[in-house]
Scaffold this motif. Structure first.
Motif, mmCIF file in Angstrom:
data_model
loop_
_atom_site.group_PDB
_atom_site.id
_atom_site.type_symbol
_atom_site.label_atom_id
_atom_site.label_comp_id
_atom_site.label_asym_id
_atom_site.label_seq_id
_atom_site.Cartn_x
_atom_site.Cartn_y
_atom_site.Cartn_z
ATOM 1 N N LEU A 157 44.239 34.194 103.406
ATOM 2 C CA LEU A 157 43.442 33.474 102.419
ATOM 3 C C LEU A 157 44.305 33.265 101.186
ATOM 4 O O LEU A 157 44.907 34.214 100.674
ATOM 5 C CB LEU A 157 42.194 34.288 102.063
ATOM 6 N N TYR A 189 36.898 40.533 101.568
ATOM 7 C CA TYR A 189 37.890 40.037 102.526
ATOM 8 C C TYR A 189 38.669 41.177 103.177
ATOM 9 O O TYR A 189 39.143 42.086 102.497
ATOM 10 C CB TYR A 189 38.863 39.077 101.841
ATOM 11 N N HIS A 190 38.832 41.064 104.498
ATOM 12 C CA HIS A 190 39.610 42.045 105.250
ATOM 13 C C HIS A 190 40.958 41.483 105.662
ATOM 14 O O HIS A 190 41.839 42.226 106.075
ATOM 15 C CB HIS A 190 38.820 42.518 106.470
ATOM 16 N N MET A 191 41.117 40.184 105.560
ATOM 17 C CA MET A 191 42.383 39.539 105.919
ATOM 18 C C MET A 191 43.347 39.604 104.726
ATOM 19 O O MET A 191 42.926 39.866 103.604
ATOM 20 C CB MET A 191 42.138 38.080 106.306
ATOM 21 N N VAL A 241 36.366 31.621 109.586
ATOM 22 C CA VAL A 241 37.248 32.711 109.166
ATOM 23 C C VAL A 241 37.978 33.325 110.361
ATOM 24 O O VAL A 241 39.116 33.778 110.233
ATOM 25 C CB VAL A 241 36.465 33.775 108.357
ATOM 26 N N TYR A 293 43.430 29.751 104.762
ATOM 27 C CA TYR A 293 42.157 29.327 104.166
ATOM 28 C C TYR A 293 42.454 29.152 102.683
ATOM 29 O O TYR A 293 42.808 30.098 101.990
ATOM 30 C CB TYR A 293 41.138 30.421 104.434
ATOM 31 N N VAL A 338 45.332 38.425 101.582
ATOM 32 C CA VAL A 338 44.993 37.454 100.543
ATOM 33 C C VAL A 338 46.210 37.258 99.663
ATOM 34 O O VAL A 338 46.869 38.225 99.270
ATOM 35 C CB VAL A 338 43.797 37.943 99.687
ATOM 36 N N TRP A 357 34.795 43.983 97.376
ATOM 37 C CA TRP A 357 35.784 43.024 97.866
ATOM 38 C C TRP A 357 35.387 42.592 99.275
ATOM 39 O O TRP A 357 35.311 43.411 100.193
ATOM 40 C CB TRP A 357 37.173 43.665 97.852
ATOM 41 N N ASP A 387 41.289 28.375 98.885
ATOM 42 C CA ASP A 387 40.053 28.498 98.121
ATOM 43 C C ASP A 387 40.347 28.444 96.627
ATOM 44 O O ASP A 387 41.411 28.877 96.174
ATOM 45 C CB ASP A 387 39.340 29.809 98.469
ATOM 46 N N TYR A 426 30.617 29.973 108.711
ATOM 47 C CA TYR A 426 31.685 30.646 107.968
ATOM 48 C C TYR A 426 32.418 31.678 108.838
ATOM 49 O O TYR A 426 33.645 31.732 108.839
ATOM 50 C CB TYR A 426 31.136 31.307 106.704
#
Length: 180
Positions: free
Chosen positions: A48, A66-68, A42, A110, A70, A64, A112, A38
């Protein structure tokens, strides 16, 4: 410039990504020593894209993850907590969304969430699919795959590699080839 799209997802052995109510309690706890690729995956994406239901599910986890950036897809809107500064709403067809992301400068998305993944696959827009099968039958739930577009033909995928782990997890990597 259009943004490329990839999927990294786990399913039960019988092909479900969640129970009918969206619960993921059948997924094994992640081993911090082995993220099953993963982290490497990533590191190749810069945005994302997830559906509203997936967004709401992730919010229920508390922290949370995710740092990218979204992008949450929703036709009816959804409340985004103020502290999630890297999260924004989007709507539109999968092709229009990838075009808009490309215009924003994103190169690799990405994808999802069940319905979101199904829509992008149905439109032939996912270039890479990393599918991790968890060795559990849950009998019913939300399927990963849905119907393809009528008269679009079969989608052919090229198998790149498969990994197995001692716990019975099997992960296969595919690249989109063409429509048959």
């Amino acid at each position: 410039m259009t943004c490329n799209a990839s999927v990294f997802i786990a399913t039960s052995l019988d092909g479900f990504i969640a129970r009918p109510d969206g619960e993921l309690d059948w997924l094994p706890a992640m081993d911090p020593r082995n993220d099953m690729g993963y982290g490497d995956f990533v590191s190749t994406v810069d945005v994302l894209v997830m559906g509203r239901h997936t967004f709401e599910k992730v919010l229920s986890f508390g922290r949370w993850p995710y740092h990218m950036p979204v992008r949450v897809l929703s036709r009816s809107g959804v409340e985004i907590p103020a502290e999630l500064e890297n999260v924004a709403l989007m709507s539109g067809s999968p092709r229009a969304l990838l075009d808009a992301l490309g215009t924003e400068g994103f190169q690799h998305a990405y994808i999802d969430g069940g319905e979101t993944i199904q829509a992008f696959i149905a439109d032939g827009l996912v270039q890479r699919l990393i599918l991790t099968r968890i060795p559990v039958l849950i009998g019913d739930g939300l399927p990963l795959f849905g119907k393809l577009k009528a008269n679009a033909g079969d989608q052919l995928w090229f198998h790149e590699k498969t990994f197995t782990w001692a716990n019975g997890v099997v992960q296969s990597h595919y690249r989109f080839s063409q429509s048959g």
